[in-house]
Design a protein around this motif. Sequence first.
Motif, PDB file in Angstrom:
ATOM      1  N   ALA A   1       0.795  -1.227   0.000  1.00 43.24           N
ATOM      2  CA  ALA A   1       0.000   0.000   0.000  1.00 43.24           C
ATOM      3  C   ALA A   1       0.831   1.282   0.000  1.00 43.24           C
ATOM      4  N   SER A   2       2.123   1.191   0.256  1.00 43.12           N
ATOM      5  CA  SER A   2       2.989   2.380   0.208  1.00 43.12           C
ATOM      6  C   SER A   2       4.443   1.942   0.141  1.00 43.12           C
ATOM      7  N   GLY A   3       5.299   2.898  -0.174  1.00 44.54           N
ATOM      8  CA  GLY A   3       6.737   2.621  -0.161  1.00 44.54           C
ATOM      9  C   GLY A   3       7.193   2.275   1.254  1.00 44.54           C
ATOM     10  N   MET A   4       6.611   2.941   2.260  1.00 35.96           N
ATOM     11  CA  MET A   4       6.988   2.650   3.647  1.00 35.96           C
ATOM     12  C   MET A   4       6.615   1.223   4.031  1.00 35.96           C
ATOM     13  N   ALA A   5       5.450   0.765   3.574  1.00 36.80           N
ATOM     14  CA  ALA A   5       5.052  -0.628   3.862  1.00 36.80           C
ATOM     15  C   ALA A   5       6.056  -1.583   3.213  1.00 36.80           C
TER      16      ALA A   5
ATOM     17  N   ILE B   1      19.684   8.276   3.984  1.00 35.71           N
ATOM     18  CA  ILE B   1      18.412   7.613   3.660  1.00 35.71           C
ATOM     19  C   ILE B   1      17.237   8.556   3.865  1.00 35.71           C
ATOM     20  N   TYR B   2      16.114   8.193   3.295  1.00 32.06           N
ATOM     21  CA  TYR B   2      14.874   8.958   3.414  1.00 32.06           C
ATOM     22  C   TYR B   2      14.491   9.110   4.897  1.00 32.06           C
ATOM     23  N   GLY B   3      14.021  10.314   5.285  1.00 28.63           N
ATOM     24  CA  GLY B   3      13.677  10.605   6.680  1.00 28.63           C
ATOM     25  C   GLY B   3      12.639   9.638   7.244  1.00 28.63           C
TER      26      GLY B   3
ATOM     27  N   VAL C   1      20.788   0.252   1.903  1.00 29.45           N
ATOM     28  CA  VAL C   1      21.225   1.525   1.302  1.00 29.45           C
ATOM     29  C   VAL C   1      20.172   2.026   0.315  1.00 29.45           C
ATOM     30  N   GLU C   2      20.227   3.319   0.031  1.00 26.29           N
ATOM     31  CA  GLU C   2      19.504   3.871  -1.124  1.00 26.29           C
ATOM     32  C   GLU C   2      20.530   4.004  -2.241  1.00 26.29           C
ATOM     33  N   ALA C   3      20.178   3.540  -3.433  1.00 25.21           N
ATOM     34  CA  ALA C   3      21.133   3.519  -4.548  1.00 25.21           C
ATOM     35  C   ALA C   3      21.503   4.939  -4.977  1.00 25.21           C
TER      36      ALA C   3
ATOM     37  N   VAL D   1      18.300  -2.824  -1.167  1.00 24.86           N
ATOM     38  CA  VAL D   1      18.554  -1.543  -1.834  1.00 24.86           C
ATOM     39  C   VAL D   1      17.231  -0.864  -2.166  1.00 24.86           C
ATOM     40  N   ASP D   2      17.056   0.358  -1.637  1.00 23.28           N
ATOM     41  CA  ASP D   2      15.918   1.185  -2.037  1.00 23.28           C
ATOM     42  C   ASP D   2      16.358   1.915  -3.307  1.00 23.28           C
ATOM     43  N   SER D   3      15.694   1.581  -4.421  1.00 28.45           N
ATOM     44  CA  SER D   3      16.116   2.128  -5.716  1.00 28.45           C
ATOM     45  C   SER D   3      15.067   3.080  -6.286  1.00 28.45           C
ATOM     46  N   THR D   4      14.297   3.698  -5.380  1.00 30.76           N
ATOM     47  CA  THR D   4      13.192   4.570  -5.782  1.00 30.76           C
ATOM     48  C   THR D   4      13.629   5.666  -6.758  1.00 30.76           C
ATOM     49  N   PHE D   5      14.738   6.369  -6.415  1.00 31.60           N
ATOM     50  CA  PHE D   5      15.147   7.526  -7.217  1.00 31.60           C
ATOM     51  C   PHE D   5      15.684   7.112  -8.591  1.00 31.60           C
ATOM     52  N   ALA D   6      16.182   5.876  -8.703  1.00 32.19           N
ATOM     53  CA  ALA D   6      16.790   5.467  -9.973  1.00 32.19           C
ATOM     54  C   ALA D   6      15.746   4.875 -10.925  1.00 32.19           C
TER      55      ALA D   6
ATOM     56  N   THR E   1      11.081  -0.326  -3.708  1.00 32.04           N
ATOM     57  CA  THR E   1      10.797   0.939  -4.389  1.00 32.04           C
ATOM     58  C   THR E   1       9.516   1.553  -3.865  1.00 32.04           C
ATOM     59  N   SER E   2       9.523   2.885  -3.756  1.00 25.97           N
ATOM     60  CA  SER E   2       8.262   3.597  -3.539  1.00 25.97           C
ATOM     61  C   SER E   2       7.648   3.724  -4.934  1.00 25.97           C
ATOM     62  N   ALA E   3       6.658   2.871  -5.219  1.00 23.36           N
ATOM     63  CA  ALA E   3       6.024   2.879  -6.550  1.00 23.36           C
ATOM     64  C   ALA E   3       5.176   4.127  -6.763  1.00 23.36           C
ATOM     65  N   THR E   4       4.995   4.882  -5.686  1.00 19.59           N
ATOM     66  CA  THR E   4       4.377   6.213  -5.737  1.00 19.59           C
ATOM     67  C   THR E   4       5.111   7.085  -6.762  1.00 19.59           C
ATOM     68  N   LYS E   5       6.411   6.764  -6.967  1.00 17.94           N
ATOM     69  CA  LYS E   5       7.284   7.628  -7.773  1.00 17.94           C
ATOM     70  C   LYS E   5       7.314   7.133  -9.226  1.00 17.94           C
ATOM     71  N   TYR E   6       8.476   6.689  -9.730  1.00 17.41           N
ATOM     72  CA  TYR E   6       8.576   6.415 -11.174  1.00 17.41           C
ATOM     73  C   TYR E   6       7.692   5.269 -11.660  1.00 17.41           C
TER      74      TYR E   6
ATOM     75  N   VAL F   1      -1.111   8.072  -6.986  1.00 18.38           N
ATOM     76  CA  VAL F   1      -1.199   6.791  -6.273  1.00 18.38           C
ATOM     77  C   VAL F   1      -0.107   6.745  -5.203  1.00 18.38           C
ATOM     78  N   ILE F   2      -0.420   6.138  -4.062  1.00 16.30           N
ATOM     79  CA  ILE F   2       0.616   5.782  -3.078  1.00 16.30           C
ATOM     80  C   ILE F   2       0.752   4.271  -3.140  1.00 16.30           C
ATOM     81  N   ALA F   3       1.974   3.789  -3.386  1.00  9.61           N
ATOM     82  CA  ALA F   3       2.192   2.345  -3.504  1.00  9.61           C
ATOM     83  C   ALA F   3       3.671   2.036  -3.301  1.00  9.61           C
ATOM     84  N   GLY F   4       3.962   0.781  -2.992  1.00  6.23           N
ATOM     85  CA  GLY F   4       5.352   0.353  -2.841  1.00  6.23           C
ATOM     86  C   GLY F   4       5.511  -1.045  -3.381  1.00  6.23           C
TER      87      GLY F   4
HETATM   88  C1  LIG Z   1      13.665   6.929  -1.212  1.00  6.41           C
HETATM   89  C2  LIG Z   1      12.302   6.750  -0.651  1.00  6.41           C
HETATM   90  N1  LIG Z   1      11.951   5.554  -0.145  1.00  6.41           N
HETATM   91  C3  LIG Z   1      10.719   5.337   0.373  1.00  6.41           C
HETATM   92  C4  LIG Z   1       9.778   6.348   0.422  1.00  6.41           C
HETATM   93  C5  LIG Z   1       8.423   6.074   1.009  1.00  6.41           C
HETATM   94  O1  LIG Z   1       7.490   5.950  -0.014  1.00  6.41           O
HETATM   95  P1  LIG Z   1       5.914   6.216   0.149  1.00  6.41           P
HETATM   96  O2  LIG Z   1       5.720   7.686   0.325  1.00  6.41           O
HETATM   97  O3  LIG Z   1       5.338   5.663  -1.120  1.00  6.41           O
HETATM   98  O4  LIG Z   1       5.470   5.455   1.362  1.00  6.41           O
HETATM   99  C6  LIG Z   1      10.097   7.606  -0.095  1.00  6.41           C
HETATM  100  C7  LIG Z   1       9.104   8.696  -0.076  1.00  6.41           C
HETATM  101  O5  LIG Z   1       9.350   9.797  -0.500  1.00  6.41           O
HETATM  102  C8  LIG Z   1      11.389   7.810  -0.644  1.00  6.41           C
HETATM  103  O6  LIG Z   1      11.762   9.008  -1.132  1.00  6.41           O
END
Ligand SMILES: Cc1ncc(COP(=O)(O)O)c(C=O)c1O
Length: 382
Positions: A76-80, A102-104, A145-147, A174-179, A196-201, A208-211
């Motif tokens: 349901a989210s990147g955090m999940a 890393i992301y806050g 790590v975040e890539a 590896v959190d590869s959300t930004f890449a 990945t936070s699928a909310t993004k790319y 949508v909020i998704a992971g």
């Molecule tokens: C690198 C990274 N990982 C995870 C998350 C969490 O994703 P979400 O907001 O879809 O829960 C974020 C959110 O900005 C993010 O930037």
Amino acid sequence: MTRRHGLSTIAIHGRPHRRPDWSPVVTPLYQSSTFRNPVDSQDEVLYTRYGNNPNQVELARKYALLEGAERAIFLASGMAATALAHLAVLRPGDHLVSSLWIYGGTRVLFDGEFARHGISITYVDPDKPREWRKAIARNTRAIFVEALTNPVMRVLNVPLLAKLASEHGIALLVDSTFASPINFRPLEHGADIVITSATKYINGHSDVIAGAVAGSAAVIDEITRLMRAWGPAIDPHAAWLTERGLKTMALRVERANTNAMAVATWASTRPEFTAVYYPGLRTHPDHALATKIFDGYGGLVGLVLKGGAPAAKKFLQRLKVVTHAPSLAGVESLISEPRLTSHKPLTAAERASQGVPDGFLRLSCGCEDPEDLIDDLAGALQ
Ligand SMILES: Cc1ncc(COP(=O)(O)O)c(C=O)c1O
């Protein structure tokens, strides 16, 4: 051996196959929490919280192919996704080694929640690469790590960390959300799990909020078990929208890469910016590594405006094409100030010591025409 399809083809078709006549071209939306079951069946019941709704299944199948993984799961989210990926490999008493960059929200999860569940964490400054090995203890089970990091776009040496993790028999997450998988696929470089936070790319339309998590069948089975117990399954409509967004991901990411390169190159010539952070620039500390392991430098650019917060305020108020909003990776360009978002808990001095002084702007380039983005930014400098 048949050639693996390209990433654009996979994002659109998954594994292409001949479809029956009159079948829909698009996966229909199964907005149903439950499904009619055969009477007296011993088979697993279909129930959307279980992650076996056809919209959830189809999306996960495509994403696994894109990452080159055995399996994947959407949440349901990147955090999940971050939470369950870690809980699949860590138990109370275990130790996690994490990058400091890393992301806050992830930091809050680690320090607040994981600590409460008996998981200890050591943070490593990736600028001190010898510290990784030193941080590994007898009870260390994973490295995270975040890539590509926020907001100065540092690139982590995933192949080297994968070697270290494998030497110690521990997992590399590896959190590869930004890449995005278009620019970087961590599993191809030895990582065990990609988040990945699928909310993004992956979705790419800021609606949508998704992971998602991709990895071995064993890891995804464990995450599925946790999802069924804790409950953060993705809603079918969010999965349907995400599958629609995914089809254009390659085009969107390629355009975002081009736009970010154009903006970063232009910004480097402007005296109003005291620093420009983009891994595609030769001046970026990780340019060589990014060139080696990434297929594209990404859509995000860090800009430091002379004049600090007051200058940033004026600049942001003048923008018309670029929207002042948190989040990133949608078709529309977004800009935000880390001092008010990701880096808010830090003092001004701490932010400055991390290369994020007041006046720092994080720009997520969307899919607009590059000339219009540059005109908008140049107009706001007046
Ligand atoms: C690198 C990274 N990982 C995870 C998350 C969490 O994703 P979400 O907001 O879809 O829960 C974020 C959110 O900005 C993010 O930037």
